[in-house]
Write a protein that holds these residues in place. Sequence first.
Motif, short mmCIF file in Angstrom:
data_model
loop_
_atom_site.label_atom_id
_atom_site.label_comp_id
_atom_site.label_asym_id
_atom_site.label_seq_id
_atom_site.Cartn_x
_atom_site.Cartn_y
_atom_site.Cartn_z
N CYS A 210 0.84 -1.22 0.00
CA CYS A 210 0.00 0.00 0.00
C CYS A 210 0.87 1.25 0.00
CB CYS A 210 -0.84 0.07 1.27
SG CYS A 210 -2.26 -0.95 1.22
N ARG A 211 1.93 1.19 0.81
CA ARG A 211 2.79 2.36 0.95
C ARG A 211 3.57 2.65 -0.34
NH1 ARG A 211 4.32 0.99 7.19
NH2 ARG A 211 2.52 2.03 8.09
N HIS A 212 3.55 1.69 -1.26
CA HIS A 212 4.21 1.92 -2.55
C HIS A 212 3.18 1.98 -3.68
CE1 HIS A 212 7.73 0.65 -0.20
NE2 HIS A 212 8.39 1.45 -1.02
N HIS B 83 -4.41 -7.57 -2.77
CA HIS B 83 -5.61 -8.35 -2.48
C HIS B 83 -5.13 -9.52 -1.63
CE1 HIS B 83 -7.03 -5.93 -5.76
NE2 HIS B 83 -8.24 -6.46 -5.71
N MET B 84 -5.52 -9.53 -0.36
CA MET B 84 -4.96 -10.53 0.56
C MET B 84 -5.95 -11.68 0.76
SD MET B 84 -3.52 -9.88 4.40
CE MET B 84 -5.14 -9.61 5.05
N VAL B 85 -5.45 -12.91 0.53
CA VAL B 85 -6.32 -14.08 0.64
C VAL B 85 -6.38 -14.54 2.10
CG1 VAL B 85 -6.60 -16.51 0.00
CG2 VAL B 85 -5.74 -14.85 -1.67
N SER C 236 -5.97 -0.81 9.47
CA SER C 236 -6.62 0.44 9.04
C SER C 236 -6.65 0.55 7.51
CB SER C 236 -5.97 1.67 9.69
OG SER C 236 -4.78 1.95 9.05
N GLN C 237 -5.68 -0.08 6.84
CA GLN C 237 -5.71 -0.11 5.37
C GLN C 237 -6.80 -1.06 4.87
OE1 GLN C 237 -3.99 1.96 3.69
NE2 GLN C 237 -2.31 2.54 5.04
N LYS D 39 -7.51 -5.25 0.04
CA LYS D 39 -8.78 -5.95 -0.17
C LYS D 39 -8.66 -7.38 0.34
CE LYS D 39 -9.53 -2.94 -4.07
NZ LYS D 39 -9.86 -1.81 -3.20
N VAL D 40 -9.65 -7.77 1.14
CA VAL D 40 -9.63 -9.13 1.69
C VAL D 40 -10.42 -10.05 0.77
CG1 VAL D 40 -10.40 -10.57 3.62
CG2 VAL D 40 -9.34 -8.35 4.07
N MET D 41 -9.79 -11.17 0.37
CA MET D 41 -10.43 -12.11 -0.56
C MET D 41 -10.61 -13.46 0.12
SD MET D 41 -10.49 -10.05 -3.10
CE MET D 41 -11.23 -11.08 -4.34
N GLU D 42 -11.64 -14.18 -0.30
CA GLU D 42 -11.79 -15.56 0.18
C GLU D 42 -10.73 -16.45 -0.47
OE1 GLU D 42 -15.52 -17.48 0.05
OE2 GLU D 42 -16.56 -15.83 1.05
#
Length: 416
Positions: free
Chosen positions: A199-201, A206-208, A287-288, A295-298
């Motif tokens: 994010c900082r870059h 998208h995090m599974v 907080s991000q 983004k949180v993904m299944e």
Amino acid sequence: MGSCKEKREESAKCVWVNGPIIVGAGPSGLAASACLSEHGVPSVILERSNCIASLWQNKTYDRLKLHLPKQFCALPLLGFPENFPKYPTKDQFLSYMESYASHFSIHPRFNQAVQTAEFDSSCGFWRVRTQDLEYISRWFIVATGENAEPVIPEIVGMERFRGPVVHTSAYKSGSDFAKQKVLVVGCGNSGMEISLDLCRHNAVPHMVVRNTVHVLPREMFGCSTFGIVTALLKWLPLSLVDKFLLLVSNLTLGNTDQLGLRRPKTGPIELKNVTGKTPVLDVGALSQIKSGKIKVMEGVKEITRNGARFMDGQEKEFDSIILATGYKSNVPSWLKGCDFFTKDGMPKTPFPDGWKGENGLYTVGFTRRGLLGTASDAVKIANDIADQWRTTRDCRTYRNSHIILLKINCRERERE
Ligand SMILES: Cc1cc2nc3c(=O)[nH]c(=O)nc-3n(C[C@H](O)[C@H](O)[C@H](O)COP(=O)(O)OP(=O)(O)OC[C@H]3O[C@@H](n4cnc5c(N)ncnc54)[C@H](O)[C@@H]3O)c2cc1C
Ligand SMILES: NC(=O)C1=CN([C@@H]2O[C@H](COP(=O)(O)OP(=O)(O)OC[C@H]3O[C@@H](n4cnc5c(N)ncnc54)[C@H](OP(=O)(O)O)[C@@H]3O)[C@@H](O)[C@H]2O)C=CC1
Ligand SMILES: O=C(O)C(=O)Cc1c[nH]c2ccccc12
């Protein structure tokens, strides 16, 4: 190998080590060696890479900081410098490791990857083979770590993906992924912190999250969460400490379930103790996630040429994939004829009793309790070996010599 001494050893092929052989020059190997030398016991460390603390030097990202305060990450006998911050950076940790090794005059034998190690009951010694030599001793200390190899999961279609696929052990900085859409598989401390770094870059991670996860604030009421846990456990049962942690976490972080981060039924510290699964100590990723930047993904159903298809039916394109899927021990691949370890390479006997096996076998740093566990193992191992050392005559005879060449004996053995 180049020097005269080394050439002599090479032709000898086989060396007697006076004192224990330690495999691994990470914090655990260094701590064991330091504690032994405090008792006057010499040791030889065999390290596959070309430096100490190679996990920290070569396999961690630039922005990494300790996530426990420094007093909980110190090795025995020599603490962190006073002027270091509460949460030292990776470079500060490495500088501490360098001063630790030099303070105790620890000189590991680098580029020595242990290929097999076995107790030879016919002579009562450990025979430890690297690509260059066979080392022999009556004591053998395994310090190769819980994080020796990356876990690379088999995800359907991975070979089809046209972009880079990197494990966190090869990730340095989000600058390599600027403005990219990145799939981060895994939501442990690595997955969370690397998503934050992305994010900082200005990348879009998208995090599974395929399962449940405990996220705790790194600090509560201005004190480290880990410090609070340690203090409370002196007075309260584990179940109550976990309830307290969850109460404060819900108050300060809010309900993480709504963000796709469902909590396990078992409390965070009980889960850590029983399964080894470390709770996430939040340093900003949450907080991000709340702001939608991570983004949180299944779970992933399959990887496609251009991206991924998810369990919930969504399909997305990605430029890169980062596997934040954790690490494993490598002990089963080289330790032979010994049933002290599980097939996952962890001691079968749980903490705090997993540090000692049979026939002079020891393990340091396999406690699933971070560097605090390492410190506890190292002290116990050194005391135990020092007791034997004091009563063993042949060791004292060669006290000043760590390594003795065994040219004739081993040549004969090889012919057998
Ligand atoms: C990203 C990250 C951050 C962490 N942060 C913390 C923290 O803040 N606090 C905390 O308490 N813990 C933390 N940990 C836990 C971590 O396990 C310890 O910090 C520490 O590095 C463990 O030390 P070790 O010596 O047991 O293992 P390692 O540091 O992994 O060292 C093992 C050594 O053995 C060598 N080796 C392996 N196999 C062989 C072989 N066959 N032959 C010869 N040499 C071999 C390796 O090259 C390596 O140098 C973190 C872990 C990771 C991955
Ligand atoms: N600042 C610091 O001090 C840091 C410390 N660390 C420490 O390093 C150690 C290793 O951490 P980490 O690298 O995060 O590894 P972990 O083992 O803690 O986490 C691995 C993650 O990958 C997931 N995973 C594994 N396989 C798959 C798959 N096939 N599909 C989807 N998800 C998958 C796991 O999910 P599941 O739970 O479902 O198996 C889990 O979320 C920990 O002890 C950690 O605390 C790490 C980073 C920073
Ligand atoms: O960072 C790690 O991997 C650790 O294992 C450190 C640690 C030991 N016990 C804990 C409990 C909660 C969070 C981190 C740790």
